[in-house]
Write a protein that holds these residues in place. Structure first.
Motif, PDB file in Angstrom:
ATOM      1  N   THR A 197       1.136 -11.815 -13.604  1.00 21.72           N
ATOM      2  CA  THR A 197       1.382 -13.006 -14.421  1.00 21.72           C
ATOM      3  C   THR A 197       1.902 -12.672 -15.806  1.00 21.72           C
ATOM      4  O   THR A 197       2.237 -13.591 -16.580  1.00 21.72           O
ATOM      5  CB  THR A 197       0.084 -13.820 -14.587  1.00 21.72           C
ATOM      6  OG1 THR A 197      -0.885 -13.022 -15.291  1.00 21.72           O
ATOM      7  CG2 THR A 197      -0.485 -14.241 -13.231  1.00 21.72           C
ATOM      8  N   GLY A 198       1.947 -11.399 -16.156  1.00 21.22           N
ATOM      9  CA  GLY A 198       2.339 -11.013 -17.506  1.00 21.22           C
ATOM     10  C   GLY A 198       1.213 -11.133 -18.512  1.00 21.22           C
ATOM     11  O   GLY A 198       1.410 -10.902 -19.712  1.00 21.22           O
ATOM     12  N   PHE A 199       0.024 -11.455 -18.036  1.00 17.45           N
ATOM     13  CA  PHE A 199      -1.132 -11.651 -18.918  1.00 17.45           C
ATOM     14  C   PHE A 199      -1.412 -10.403 -19.758  1.00 17.45           C
ATOM     15  O   PHE A 199      -1.666 -10.484 -20.963  1.00 17.45           O
ATOM     16  CB  PHE A 199      -2.347 -12.023 -18.060  1.00 17.45           C
ATOM     17  CG  PHE A 199      -3.634 -12.210 -18.822  1.00 17.45           C
ATOM     18  CD1 PHE A 199      -3.774 -13.256 -19.719  1.00 17.45           C
ATOM     19  CD2 PHE A 199      -4.713 -11.364 -18.617  1.00 17.45           C
ATOM     20  CE1 PHE A 199      -4.963 -13.449 -20.413  1.00 17.45           C
ATOM     21  CE2 PHE A 199      -5.896 -11.544 -19.304  1.00 17.45           C
ATOM     22  CZ  PHE A 199      -6.026 -12.584 -20.209  1.00 17.45           C
ATOM     23  N   ALA A 200      -1.378  -9.243 -19.116  1.00 16.98           N
ATOM     24  CA  ALA A 200      -1.695  -7.996 -19.824  1.00 16.98           C
ATOM     25  C   ALA A 200      -0.707  -7.686 -20.935  1.00 16.98           C
ATOM     26  O   ALA A 200      -1.028  -6.948 -21.874  1.00 16.98           O
ATOM     27  CB  ALA A 200      -1.750  -6.833 -18.835  1.00 16.98           C
ATOM     28  N   PRO A 213       0.946  -2.350  -9.335  1.00 11.51           N
ATOM     29  CA  PRO A 213       1.566  -3.672  -9.233  1.00 11.51           C
ATOM     30  C   PRO A 213       0.520  -4.764  -9.042  1.00 11.51           C
ATOM     31  O   PRO A 213      -0.467  -4.576  -8.326  1.00 11.51           O
ATOM     32  CB  PRO A 213       2.468  -3.537  -8.000  1.00 11.51           C
ATOM     33  CG  PRO A 213       2.751  -2.071  -7.899  1.00 11.51           C
ATOM     34  CD  PRO A 213       1.510  -1.384  -8.371  1.00 11.51           C
ATOM     35  N   GLY A 214       0.718  -5.879  -9.723  1.00  8.53           N
ATOM     36  CA  GLY A 214      -0.240  -6.973  -9.628  1.00  8.53           C
ATOM     37  C   GLY A 214      -0.074  -7.772  -8.352  1.00  8.53           C
ATOM     38  O   GLY A 214       0.966  -7.751  -7.698  1.00  8.53           O
ATOM     39  N   PRO A 239      -8.922  -4.948  -2.465  1.00  5.58           N
ATOM     40  CA  PRO A 239      -8.039  -4.030  -3.191  1.00  5.58           C
ATOM     41  C   PRO A 239      -6.555  -4.237  -2.916  1.00  5.58           C
ATOM     42  O   PRO A 239      -5.718  -3.959  -3.785  1.00  5.58           O
ATOM     43  CB  PRO A 239      -8.509  -2.653  -2.722  1.00  5.58           C
ATOM     44  CG  PRO A 239      -9.968  -2.850  -2.436  1.00  5.58           C
ATOM     45  CD  PRO A 239     -10.057  -4.228  -1.848  1.00  5.58           C
ATOM     46  N   ASP A 240      -6.207  -4.758  -1.736  1.00  5.45           N
ATOM     47  CA  ASP A 240      -4.789  -4.986  -1.447  1.00  5.45           C
ATOM     48  C   ASP A 240      -4.332  -6.387  -1.871  1.00  5.45           C
ATOM     49  O   ASP A 240      -3.189  -6.782  -1.604  1.00  5.45           O
ATOM     50  CB  ASP A 240      -4.497  -4.752   0.039  1.00  5.45           C
ATOM     51  CG  ASP A 240      -5.138  -5.794   0.949  1.00  5.45           C
ATOM     52  OD1 ASP A 240      -5.875  -6.674   0.444  1.00  5.45           O
ATOM     53  OD2 ASP A 240      -4.916  -5.724   2.180  1.00  5.45           O
ATOM     54  N   GLY A 241      -5.216  -7.136  -2.549  1.00 10.45           N
ATOM     55  CA  GLY A 241      -4.839  -8.438  -3.073  1.00 10.45           C
ATOM     56  C   GLY A 241      -5.121  -9.610  -2.170  1.00 10.45           C
ATOM     57  O   GLY A 241      -4.819 -10.761  -2.529  1.00 10.45           O
TER      58      GLY A 241
END
Length: 250
Positions: A197-200, A213-214, A239-241
């Protein structure tokens, strides 16, 4: 928010988002905006709350007629006013979602007290202010939803104060959940891993460490909507989202 006809083996708290009146605090952000679109696609009537008037106006163009409300996460009273404004604009509330927050990076000895205080105000006190106001007026069958994060259970080096703020919100939700159950109100915690999301990149202090990768935020918000429609208390990601919905929070 209409209850779905109970099927064999299902709980009576299963609900339908079609027609639900939902306040999304943080609707101007990537995650909050995606969730608002997902909920509206399922027939919900959203109210949009955000900090920046221009961004809020742009977000509202995608949801004609939706009430828009300004709040400042550093001002808990404004959070409560947004709840009451949503009630007035929608004629009631069936769900309240907080999808905002802030992050800071740095060793525990480097992050100053002012930054730590700011993280606590935005990530803990502001969501609590939204929910405190909502819990006093919502009816049985309603739900409150908060995004915490995997750091709430697995604090990370270089993010001590951020991790602590999310863990504190998770603890607050856990206690409020037990209180709200007696009133038939559900508390859903969303605890995803790192999302794209670009949060970081918008940290209030420090620089984000190298991260893998997020995950896909759209996959997560779809799962959030599913969890809201089910009798769920926790949504986490593997862990894999992959989103995992749990009926009872651990």
């Amino acid at each position: 928010m209409r209850k779905q006809p109970a099927r064999t083996g299902e709980r009576e708290w299963d609900v339908n988002l079609d027609g639900a009146r939902v306040l999304v605090a943080g609707a101007t952000g990537v995650l909050g905006g995606a969730l608002t679109t997902e909920l509206a696609g399922r027939g919900a009537h959203p109210a949009l709350a955000g900090r920046d008037p221009a961004r809020l106006a742009r977000a509202a163009t995608a949801h004609p007629g939706a009430p828009t409300l300004l709040f400042d996460a550093y001002d808990p009273a404004s959070c409560a006013r947004a709840v009451h404004g949503a009630v007035a604009g929608l004629g009631g509330l069936d769900a309240v979602v907080t999808a905002f927050g802030t992050v800071a990076f740095g060793r525990a000895t480097e992050v100053g007290d002012e930054v730590a205080e700011y993280l606590t105000a935005v990530n803990v006190l502001a969501p609590a202010a939204f929910f405190r106001a909502a819990l006093g007026i919502m009816s049985p069958g309603s739900v409150i939803v908060a995004f915490t994060g995997v750091v709430a259970e697995r604090p990370q080096p270089g993010m001590a104060d951020y991790s602590a703020s999310k863990a504190a919100l998770s603890a607050w939700l856990g206690a409020a959940r037990r209180e709200a159950r007696a009133s038939g109100i559900r508390v859903l915690e969303v605890r995803p891993g790192h999302l794209d999301t670009g949060f970081a990149d918008r940290a209030v202090a420090g620089t984000a460490p190298a991260m893998p990768p997020g995950g896909d935020p759209h996959q997560v918000v779809g799962a959030v909507a599913d969890a809201m429609e089910a009798d769920a208390e926790l949504l986490r990601t593997t862990p894999d989202g992959t989103p995992v919905i749990e009926r009872r929070a651990r």
